[in-house]
Write a protein that holds these residues in place. Sequence first.
Motif, PDB file in Angstrom:
ATOM      1  N   PRO A  64       4.181  22.956 -38.363  1.00 34.54           N
ATOM      2  CA  PRO A  64       4.559  24.169 -37.520  1.00 34.54           C
ATOM      3  C   PRO A  64       5.499  24.948 -38.398  1.00 34.54           C
ATOM      4  CG  PRO A  64       5.489  22.420 -36.420  1.00 34.54           C
ATOM      5  CD  PRO A  64       4.582  21.739 -37.218  1.00 34.54           C
ATOM      6  N   ARG A  65       5.832  26.229 -38.349  1.00 34.66           N
ATOM      7  CA  ARG A  65       6.942  26.973 -38.856  1.00 34.66           C
ATOM      8  C   ARG A  65       8.156  26.346 -38.427  1.00 34.66           C
ATOM      9  NH1 ARG A  65       6.955  32.376 -40.969  1.00 34.66           N
ATOM     10  NH2 ARG A  65       9.166  33.299 -40.718  1.00 34.66           N
ATOM     11  N   SER A  67      11.179  27.633 -37.744  1.00 36.69           N
ATOM     12  CA  SER A  67      11.924  28.330 -36.756  1.00 36.69           C
ATOM     13  C   SER A  67      11.378  29.986 -36.971  1.00 36.69           C
ATOM     14  CB  SER A  67      13.284  28.533 -37.271  1.00 36.69           C
ATOM     15  OG  SER A  67      13.627  28.959 -38.223  1.00 36.69           O
ATOM     16  N   PHE A  68      11.841  30.770 -35.876  1.00 40.07           N
ATOM     17  CA  PHE A  68      11.312  32.036 -35.811  1.00 40.07           C
ATOM     18  C   PHE A  68      12.106  32.984 -35.442  1.00 40.07           C
ATOM     19  CE2 PHE A  68       8.937  35.377 -33.659  1.00 40.07           C
ATOM     20  CZ  PHE A  68       7.681  35.712 -34.796  1.00 40.07           C
ATOM     21  N   ALA A  71      13.166  32.175 -40.356  1.00 40.69           N
ATOM     22  CA  ALA A  71      12.696  31.254 -41.201  1.00 40.69           C
ATOM     23  C   ALA A  71      12.627  31.501 -42.688  1.00 40.69           C
ATOM     24  CB  ALA A  71      11.420  30.173 -40.922  1.00 40.69           C
ATOM     25  N   ARG A  75       8.599  36.437 -44.462  1.00 38.79           N
ATOM     26  CA  ARG A  75       9.192  36.795 -43.017  1.00 38.79           C
ATOM     27  C   ARG A  75       8.117  37.518 -42.292  1.00 38.79           C
ATOM     28  NH1 ARG A  75      14.689  40.667 -41.874  1.00 38.79           N
ATOM     29  NH2 ARG A  75      14.307  40.835 -39.864  1.00 38.79           N
ATOM     30  N   HIS A  76       7.401  38.468 -42.742  1.00 34.08           N
ATOM     31  CA  HIS A  76       6.202  38.932 -42.116  1.00 34.08           C
ATOM     32  C   HIS A  76       5.307  39.385 -43.346  1.00 34.08           C
ATOM     33  CE1 HIS A  76       9.041  42.642 -42.422  1.00 34.08           C
ATOM     34  NE2 HIS A  76       7.912  43.216 -42.735  1.00 34.08           N
ATOM     35  N   SER A 115       1.627  39.440 -33.877  1.00 29.93           N
ATOM     36  CA  SER A 115       1.613  38.173 -34.322  1.00 29.93           C
ATOM     37  C   SER A 115       0.016  37.718 -34.386  1.00 29.93           C
ATOM     38  CB  SER A 115       2.273  37.054 -33.411  1.00 29.93           C
ATOM     39  OG  SER A 115       3.434  37.082 -33.318  1.00 29.93           O
ATOM     40  N   ASP A 118      -1.220  32.153 -34.925  1.00 31.26           N
ATOM     41  CA  ASP A 118      -0.321  31.185 -34.909  1.00 31.26           C
ATOM     42  C   ASP A 118       1.183  31.613 -34.918  1.00 31.26           C
ATOM     43  OD1 ASP A 118      -2.192  28.752 -35.340  1.00 31.26           O
ATOM     44  OD2 ASP A 118      -2.697  29.648 -37.220  1.00 31.26           O
ATOM     45  N   LEU A 120       2.249  34.029 -36.616  1.00 28.52           N
ATOM     46  CA  LEU A 120       2.494  34.418 -37.928  1.00 28.52           C
ATOM     47  C   LEU A 120       2.997  35.977 -37.773  1.00 28.52           C
ATOM     48  CD1 LEU A 120       3.120  34.465 -41.315  1.00 28.52           C
ATOM     49  CD2 LEU A 120       0.524  35.309 -41.365  1.00 28.52           C
TER      50      LEU A 120
END
Length: 140
Positions: A64-65, A67-68, A71, A75-76, A115, A118, A120
């Motif tokens: 998994p990523r 942190s959100f 991270a 970024r996006h 998002s 997942d 993102l």
Amino acid sequence: MLLRIHHAAIICADYERSRRFYTEVLGLRVLAEHYREPRQSWKLDLALADGSQIELFSFPNPPPRPSFPEAQGLRHLAFEVDDVAQCKQGLEAMGVAVEPVRVDEYTGRRFVFFSDPDGLPLELYEAAQGEEVAGGSEMG
């Protein structure tokens, strides 16, 4: 010399769920889809109207990523659209949670975040007035 972004690659947790999101919700066109047996991995090439692409991958047990949303790394991913409010309504009508519309303090253009399945972070960023997006999107 760099000309443009060719593609962004995304690893998803649930291939079928993400495939539906990117093709049915965001309206991206499938260019190619391959199952890579040695890697137990799907690779789906999706096209945007300007010719850029998203590569969607599945891998067994991807981490998994960490942190959100801050991270290290991507970024996006932002998509340019003709009308942020109209696209926002289209996403919400399909059950996608979308943040309130904001205005870029430097350009005056509207944008909004949401998002993928997942988590993102994705962004819709409005084209400058008079700059229509070629080919459009099925979101609106």
